[in-house]
Motif scaffolding. Structure first.
Motif, mmCIF file in Angstrom:
data_model
loop_
_atom_site.group_PDB
_atom_site.id
_atom_site.type_symbol
_atom_site.label_atom_id
_atom_site.label_comp_id
_atom_site.label_asym_id
_atom_site.label_seq_id
_atom_site.Cartn_x
_atom_site.Cartn_y
_atom_site.Cartn_z
ATOM 1 N N SER A 187 14.915 82.323 58.777
ATOM 2 C CA SER A 187 14.072 81.247 57.434
ATOM 3 C C SER A 187 15.858 81.149 56.725
ATOM 4 O O SER A 187 16.050 80.083 56.548
ATOM 5 C CB SER A 187 13.737 81.987 56.542
ATOM 6 O OG SER A 187 13.986 82.872 55.606
ATOM 7 N N THR A 188 16.775 82.129 57.024
ATOM 8 C CA THR A 188 18.103 81.362 56.843
ATOM 9 C C THR A 188 19.395 81.666 58.003
ATOM 10 O O THR A 188 20.824 81.259 57.802
ATOM 11 C CB THR A 188 18.610 82.202 55.292
ATOM 12 O OG1 THR A 188 18.446 83.417 56.460
ATOM 13 C CG2 THR A 188 17.718 82.821 54.316
ATOM 14 N N TYR A 240 11.054 87.193 53.711
ATOM 15 C CA TYR A 240 11.367 88.482 52.846
ATOM 16 C C TYR A 240 12.278 89.203 54.688
ATOM 17 O O TYR A 240 10.928 88.472 55.546
ATOM 18 C CB TYR A 240 10.248 88.765 52.811
ATOM 19 C CG TYR A 240 9.668 89.021 51.302
ATOM 20 C CD1 TYR A 240 10.354 89.406 50.027
ATOM 21 C CD2 TYR A 240 8.274 87.615 51.021
ATOM 22 C CE1 TYR A 240 10.064 88.684 49.135
ATOM 23 C CE2 TYR A 240 8.597 87.566 49.947
ATOM 24 C CZ TYR A 240 9.178 87.750 48.856
ATOM 25 O OH TYR A 240 8.762 87.366 47.741
ATOM 26 N N ALA A 241 12.760 90.604 54.775
ATOM 27 C CA ALA A 241 12.730 91.281 55.426
ATOM 28 C C ALA A 241 12.479 92.570 54.736
ATOM 29 O O ALA A 241 12.621 93.104 54.062
ATOM 30 C CB ALA A 241 14.864 91.685 55.169
ATOM 31 N N TYR A 242 12.255 93.765 56.139
ATOM 32 C CA TYR A 242 11.114 94.551 55.638
ATOM 33 C C TYR A 242 11.998 95.853 56.537
ATOM 34 O O TYR A 242 12.296 95.123 57.763
ATOM 35 C CB TYR A 242 9.931 95.114 56.188
ATOM 36 C CG TYR A 242 8.985 93.936 55.284
ATOM 37 C CD1 TYR A 242 8.453 93.957 54.390
ATOM 38 C CD2 TYR A 242 8.964 92.270 56.199
ATOM 39 C CE1 TYR A 242 6.888 92.802 53.459
ATOM 40 C CE2 TYR A 242 8.255 91.555 54.961
ATOM 41 C CZ TYR A 242 7.321 91.945 54.700
ATOM 42 O OH TYR A 242 7.040 90.921 53.493
ATOM 43 N N VAL A 291 15.557 87.264 50.744
ATOM 44 C CA VAL A 291 16.605 87.646 51.755
ATOM 45 C C VAL A 291 17.962 86.981 51.556
ATOM 46 O O VAL A 291 18.909 86.856 51.858
ATOM 47 C CB VAL A 291 16.682 86.010 52.314
ATOM 48 C CG1 VAL A 291 15.341 85.328 53.153
ATOM 49 C CG2 VAL A 291 16.216 84.841 50.930
ATOM 50 N N ASP A 292 17.685 87.519 50.104
ATOM 51 C CA ASP A 292 19.459 87.618 49.566
ATOM 52 C C ASP A 292 19.345 88.632 49.189
ATOM 53 O O ASP A 292 21.061 89.661 49.163
ATOM 54 C CB ASP A 292 19.248 86.615 48.358
ATOM 55 C CG ASP A 292 19.130 85.880 47.988
ATOM 56 O OD1 ASP A 292 19.969 84.956 48.862
ATOM 57 O OD2 ASP A 292 18.253 84.874 47.362
ATOM 58 N N ASP A 319 0.122 96.399 54.523
ATOM 59 C CA ASP A 319 -0.239 95.257 54.504
ATOM 60 C C ASP A 319 1.614 94.887 53.723
ATOM 61 O O ASP A 319 3.088 95.291 53.919
ATOM 62 C CB ASP A 319 -0.443 94.468 53.098
ATOM 63 C CG ASP A 319 -0.341 95.285 51.836
ATOM 64 O OD1 ASP A 319 0.653 95.870 51.377
ATOM 65 O OD2 ASP A 319 -1.518 95.402 50.548
ATOM 66 N N THR A 320 1.846 93.980 53.421
ATOM 67 C CA THR A 320 3.672 93.283 52.756
ATOM 68 C C THR A 320 3.968 93.271 51.607
ATOM 69 O O THR A 320 5.029 93.251 51.110
ATOM 70 C CB THR A 320 3.851 91.533 52.936
ATOM 71 O OG1 THR A 320 2.423 91.101 52.309
ATOM 72 C CG2 THR A 320 3.194 91.031 53.421
#
Length: 186
Positions: free
Chosen positions: A58-59, A115-117, A129-130, A173-174
């Motif tokens: 996404s970035t 989102y990152a996990y 993402v930041d 789940d997320t």
């Protein structure tokens, strides 16, 4: 052009004492030739490692995750976010006892939805993402790998079950809630 980003560690005498410390290393390669590489070293660390690297679709930012041990032998969870040319955009350092600390960060996955996990030696965490911490699940279970797919997170670890080491798959789940656990090597 297309590039391959590789993360790991390398020896380097960073303090001039003649002893090789371990520093994180991120390389950008086209085919098999290095185009660019970046050594990661924070002044407070004694030994450091990059265990996984991923590109957020996404970035287009590259995230390297790992850990380092400081001169007081305390472990720090570490995230370094780069642009595509390996310029450091952000360093996120969580010392033991801090809000985002999960021991060593071993794996990273992205959901393509901002989102990152990250899988760590003491649980899993969700980041924007930041690089802002969104949620954390400190269940004390080390995960060595994390994958995102079909709106779920899949984490993997070895566990001692009934006297034997078993491969175990956790599905979250997320929001990092456990949905199901499967023992894969019964």
């Amino acid at each position: 052009g297309k590039a391959l980003y590789i993360g790991g560690w390398a020896p380097e005498d960073v303090d001039g004492d003649g002893i090789q410390e371990t520093v994180g290393l991120v390389e950008k390669r086209v085919l098999v030739s290095p185009v660019n590489s970046k050594k990661i070293y924070l002044s407070s660390w004694k030994w450091g490692w990059i265990f996984d690297i991923g590109v957020d679709s996404s970035t287009s930012r590259i995230w390297a995750v790992g850990s380092y041990d400081d001169f007081n032998d305390k472990i720090h969870s570490l995230i370094v976010i780069f642009d595509r040319d390996l310029e450091v955009l952000k360093v996120i350092d969580y010392p033991e006892g801090s809000e985002g600390y999960l021991g060593r960060f071993y794996g990273i996955a992205f959901d393509g939805k901002q989102y990152a996990y990250i899988a760590g030696s003491e649980g899993v965490a969700k980041f924007s993402v930041d690089g802002e911490l969104v949620a954390i699940n400190r269940d004390g279970k080390s995960r060595l790998k994390i994958v995102y797919g079909y709106n779920y997170l899949y984490t993997f670890r070895n566990e001692r079950i009934e006297g034997y080491r078993r491969h175990v798959l956790y599905i979250h789940d997320t929001n990092l809630n456990l949905v199901k656990k499967y023992v894969l090597s019964e």
